[in-house]
Design a protein around this motif. Sequence first.
Motif, mmCIF file in Angstrom:
data_model
loop_
_atom_site.group_PDB
_atom_site.id
_atom_site.type_symbol
_atom_site.label_atom_id
_atom_site.label_comp_id
_atom_site.label_asym_id
_atom_site.label_seq_id
_atom_site.Cartn_x
_atom_site.Cartn_y
_atom_site.Cartn_z
ATOM 1 N N SER A 62 0.868 -1.181 0.000
ATOM 2 C CA SER A 62 0.000 0.000 0.000
ATOM 3 C C SER A 62 0.904 1.230 0.000
ATOM 4 O O SER A 62 2.122 1.112 0.182
ATOM 5 C CB SER A 62 -0.884 0.013 1.253
ATOM 6 N N GLY A 63 0.326 2.378 -0.186
ATOM 7 C CA GLY A 63 1.105 3.604 -0.132
ATOM 8 C C GLY A 63 1.817 3.747 1.194
ATOM 9 O O GLY A 63 2.998 4.092 1.260
ATOM 10 N N HIS A 64 1.128 3.456 2.249
ATOM 11 C CA HIS A 64 1.713 3.558 3.589
ATOM 12 C C HIS A 64 2.801 2.509 3.799
ATOM 13 O O HIS A 64 3.723 2.700 4.587
ATOM 14 C CB HIS A 64 0.626 3.421 4.660
ATOM 15 N N GLY A 65 2.732 1.419 3.067
ATOM 16 C CA GLY A 65 3.738 0.369 3.177
ATOM 17 C C GLY A 65 5.143 0.848 2.845
ATOM 18 O O GLY A 65 6.124 0.322 3.361
ATOM 19 N N PHE A 66 5.249 1.858 1.980
ATOM 20 C CA PHE A 66 6.571 2.404 1.657
ATOM 21 C C PHE A 66 7.207 3.028 2.889
ATOM 22 O O PHE A 66 8.414 2.925 3.096
ATOM 23 C CB PHE A 66 6.475 3.454 0.539
ATOM 24 N N ARG A 67 6.391 3.673 3.710
ATOM 25 C CA ARG A 67 6.912 4.288 4.943
ATOM 26 C C ARG A 67 7.425 3.202 5.884
ATOM 27 O O ARG A 67 8.505 3.324 6.463
ATOM 28 C CB ARG A 67 5.833 5.129 5.620
ATOM 29 N N ALA A 68 6.647 2.141 6.044
ATOM 30 C CA ALA A 68 7.049 1.048 6.929
ATOM 31 C C ALA A 68 8.317 0.378 6.406
ATOM 32 O O ALA A 68 9.239 0.078 7.178
ATOM 33 C CB ALA A 68 5.917 0.031 7.048
ATOM 34 N N SER A 69 8.392 0.166 5.113
ATOM 35 C CA SER A 69 9.585 -0.452 4.520
ATOM 36 C C SER A 69 10.808 0.434 4.716
ATOM 37 O O SER A 69 11.890 -0.050 5.063
ATOM 38 C CB SER A 69 9.374 -0.709 3.022
ATOM 39 N N ALA A 70 10.648 1.733 4.484
ATOM 40 C CA ALA A 70 11.759 2.663 4.657
ATOM 41 C C ALA A 70 12.257 2.635 6.096
ATOM 42 O O ALA A 70 13.467 2.552 6.341
ATOM 43 C CB ALA A 70 11.346 4.074 4.262
#
Length: 108
Positions: A62-70
């Motif tokens: 999801s879009g928010h998943g990029f934040r978690a991955s980062a």
Amino acid sequence: MKMRRDHFSPVAPQTVALLRQLRALGLRGQYLFPGRTVTRCMSENTITAALRRMGFASEEMSGHGFRASASTLLNASGHWNADAIEAQLAHVDNDKVRRAYNPRRLLG
């Protein structure tokens, strides 16, 4: 910002130069990634919709998943201060005293 708080982020001189070049090419408004109008920024839903069109299922990304991955990758690298990572993600320190006495502590 989602929570209507100021968010300070240091930017390298090279980035400032690129942003000035974009402005010269016609970028208008206050947002680098504007929404349908220049008065609003692009939403997380725009990113998520693009991921769905690329074939990613909701369980995958999801879009928010990029934040978690980062956050995960930057913390695991050991190269970055954990507080700086949290600040860049606009996470607020739960310690109100610490936050009050040092609101911009990571900007150097």
